[in-house]
Design a protein around this motif. Sequence first.
Motif, mmCIF file in Angstrom:
data_model
loop_
_atom_site.group_PDB
_atom_site.id
_atom_site.type_symbol
_atom_site.label_atom_id
_atom_site.label_comp_id
_atom_site.label_asym_id
_atom_site.label_seq_id
_atom_site.Cartn_x
_atom_site.Cartn_y
_atom_site.Cartn_z
ATOM 1 N N TRP A 468 36.677 38.228 36.371
ATOM 2 C CA TRP A 468 36.296 37.751 37.710
ATOM 3 C C TRP A 468 36.918 36.383 38.002
ATOM 4 O O TRP A 468 37.450 36.149 39.086
ATOM 5 C CB TRP A 468 34.771 37.675 37.813
ATOM 6 N N LEU A 469 36.866 35.475 37.036
ATOM 7 C CA LEU A 469 37.457 34.146 37.247
ATOM 8 C C LEU A 469 38.975 34.238 37.431
ATOM 9 O O LEU A 469 39.547 33.521 38.259
ATOM 10 C CB LEU A 469 37.128 33.233 36.076
ATOM 11 N N VAL A 470 39.614 35.112 36.673
ATOM 12 C CA VAL A 470 41.055 35.305 36.832
ATOM 13 C C VAL A 470 41.360 35.854 38.223
ATOM 14 O O VAL A 470 42.304 35.411 38.896
ATOM 15 C CB VAL A 470 41.607 36.246 35.740
ATOM 16 N N LEU A 471 40.552 36.783 38.683
ATOM 17 C CA LEU A 471 40.742 37.361 40.016
ATOM 18 C C LEU A 471 40.563 36.315 41.106
ATOM 19 O O LEU A 471 41.374 36.229 42.041
ATOM 20 C CB LEU A 471 39.741 38.515 40.222
ATOM 21 N N VAL A 472 39.516 35.506 40.979
ATOM 22 C CA VAL A 472 39.261 34.464 41.982
ATOM 23 C C VAL A 472 40.389 33.438 41.969
ATOM 24 O O VAL A 472 40.850 32.987 43.038
ATOM 25 C CB VAL A 472 37.900 33.783 41.722
ATOM 26 N N THR A 473 40.858 33.057 40.784
ATOM 27 C CA THR A 473 41.960 32.104 40.697
ATOM 28 C C THR A 473 43.220 32.652 41.356
ATOM 29 O O THR A 473 43.892 31.954 42.118
ATOM 30 C CB THR A 473 42.255 31.762 39.222
ATOM 31 N N GLY A 474 43.541 33.911 41.070
ATOM 32 C CA GLY A 474 44.709 34.523 41.693
ATOM 33 C C GLY A 474 44.585 34.604 43.199
ATOM 34 O O GLY A 474 45.552 34.334 43.934
ATOM 35 N N ALA A 475 43.379 34.968 43.680
ATOM 36 C CA ALA A 475 43.167 35.054 45.126
ATOM 37 C C ALA A 475 43.268 33.680 45.781
ATOM 38 O O ALA A 475 43.863 33.529 46.865
ATOM 39 C CB ALA A 475 41.799 35.679 45.413
ATOM 40 N N ALA A 476 42.699 32.659 45.131
ATOM 41 C CA ALA A 476 42.771 31.302 45.685
ATOM 42 C C ALA A 476 44.211 30.804 45.718
ATOM 43 O O ALA A 476 44.645 30.169 46.685
ATOM 44 C CB ALA A 476 41.898 30.351 44.865
ATOM 45 N N LEU A 477 44.955 31.082 44.651
ATOM 46 C CA LEU A 477 46.354 30.664 44.595
ATOM 47 C C LEU A 477 47.176 31.376 45.663
ATOM 48 O O LEU A 477 48.006 30.752 46.355
ATOM 49 C CB LEU A 477 46.916 30.947 43.208
ATOM 50 N N ALA A 478 46.952 32.673 45.828
ATOM 51 C CA ALA A 478 47.686 33.423 46.848
ATOM 52 C C ALA A 478 47.347 32.931 48.245
ATOM 53 O O ALA A 478 48.246 32.752 49.094
ATOM 54 C CB ALA A 478 47.358 34.911 46.719
#
Length: 501
Positions: A468-478
Amino acid sequence: MARLRDNVLASYAGHAWVAVMGFAFVPAYLRELGAERFGMIAFMLSLQSISMLLDFGIGVFLGRELAQRAHDPARRGGIPRLIRSFEWLVWPTAALIAVLIFAGSGLLSTRWLKPHQLAAAEAGHAVELIGVAIALLWPTSFYTAAMAGMERQLRLNVLAIVFATLRFGGAQLVLVCTGSGLQGFLLWYALVAAAQSVTTARALWKSLPESDRPVQFDPREVAGARHFALGVFATTAFGLLLGQLDKLTLSTLRPLEEFGCYAVAATVSGGIGRLVQPMFNAVYPRLSRLASNGRRQELSQLYHLASQIVAVALAAMAGVICAYPGSVLLLWTGNAEVASRTAVPLALLFAGTAINGIMNLPYALQLAHGWTRLATSINLASIIFAIPLYAVAIGRFGMTGAAAVWFAVNAFAFMVGLPLMHRRLLRGELSNWGLRAVAPPVLAAATVCLSARLLQPSVERTPGGLAWLVLVTGAALAAAALASRGARRAVLDYWGPMRSP
């Protein structure tokens, strides 16, 4: 000539690997050594940062001077003599650092630090080893600055990767295989530090052009640096003091165990430097050259583009950490008590350090123009503002108070320093910088992270929580990248945006 894009990528690769090594092994060190002995390592890192004061601005001066000389045929042959002249100052200074820390080891271990588990003799011996380790690593910063000024980023970061692996991985092997504890850790650190200084020195000398005169000490080279270097020294001195005030005050007012917990949060927030420093190292020499040649349009384009890329990275990471500070600490350390105690301090530290990171490119622009007075004044004012606040806040609220003051100090510097800088450099571009380079990625990343927090308020230490944290980080970066015009262009036009001007 090395393309600026390649220098940026090499610099980010090196810093990313160093960050991965640190984050991977710090939890293991914490388990092997305990919070109090880990606090000694944090104290060493604070002293190591303070020792940079004795650089006297030489590193920043070299970055600017070498960037200009390397592309000037009339001055290129004087580079080896410049390096040799300052070498005569660097190594004696390293020896002085060792002597000073060694001589003060008794006072530092008994009067400054407050160990409860460590015996006085062990703590004093640890401080002595800390002095040796810091002194042996200290020359590396000089040679690193010189190689960055020569735009030898690929070679420089290969060395950084090799020695980070040796330092962190080797220290863990020493702890596990020898059972030598804190003493073994520090001895290994000192050994790797010596090897890194010598190897980086040899790499620099192999990359220098042929000299037009005998390579020997020239007092005129040192004298020519005095005005700019002393200005940088004052700025750096105040900046380092400001950056260490929270740790120094906390270490003397609170138990060493609490300082060790705070050091864990500071280690995480310090990782922001790995997002900013690579861009600074790659862009600063190029900004210096453009400023000296009067190429204002290209200077402005590079400044805004670099600021946007840094803002994207900082916004994404700061958003995730501030939304899930306790979860990140729990996933990283596996220590529920440390995660619970340091969650709020980590969020405040990370937010303040992110603001500080945003100001790095404006600072590079000031240095490129040889202007140090503004940064010096802002840092001095911040120290005057911070000292009484730290004393009161730490005494009353402990490490949460320390982190809150750090955030306030950086917010003050941002709101005061940026408008003053843009009144002199790149006049009329402050609103463009703030509204286009900084605000869009920050708002986009914040929206994603706040939405994620509403959807899932807490994250457990499970593979699903990590995912979940990896997903949120990727979404925030994108989201941050899509909101930034410069970052979008850099991605879509990979070969174009950072060609050498």
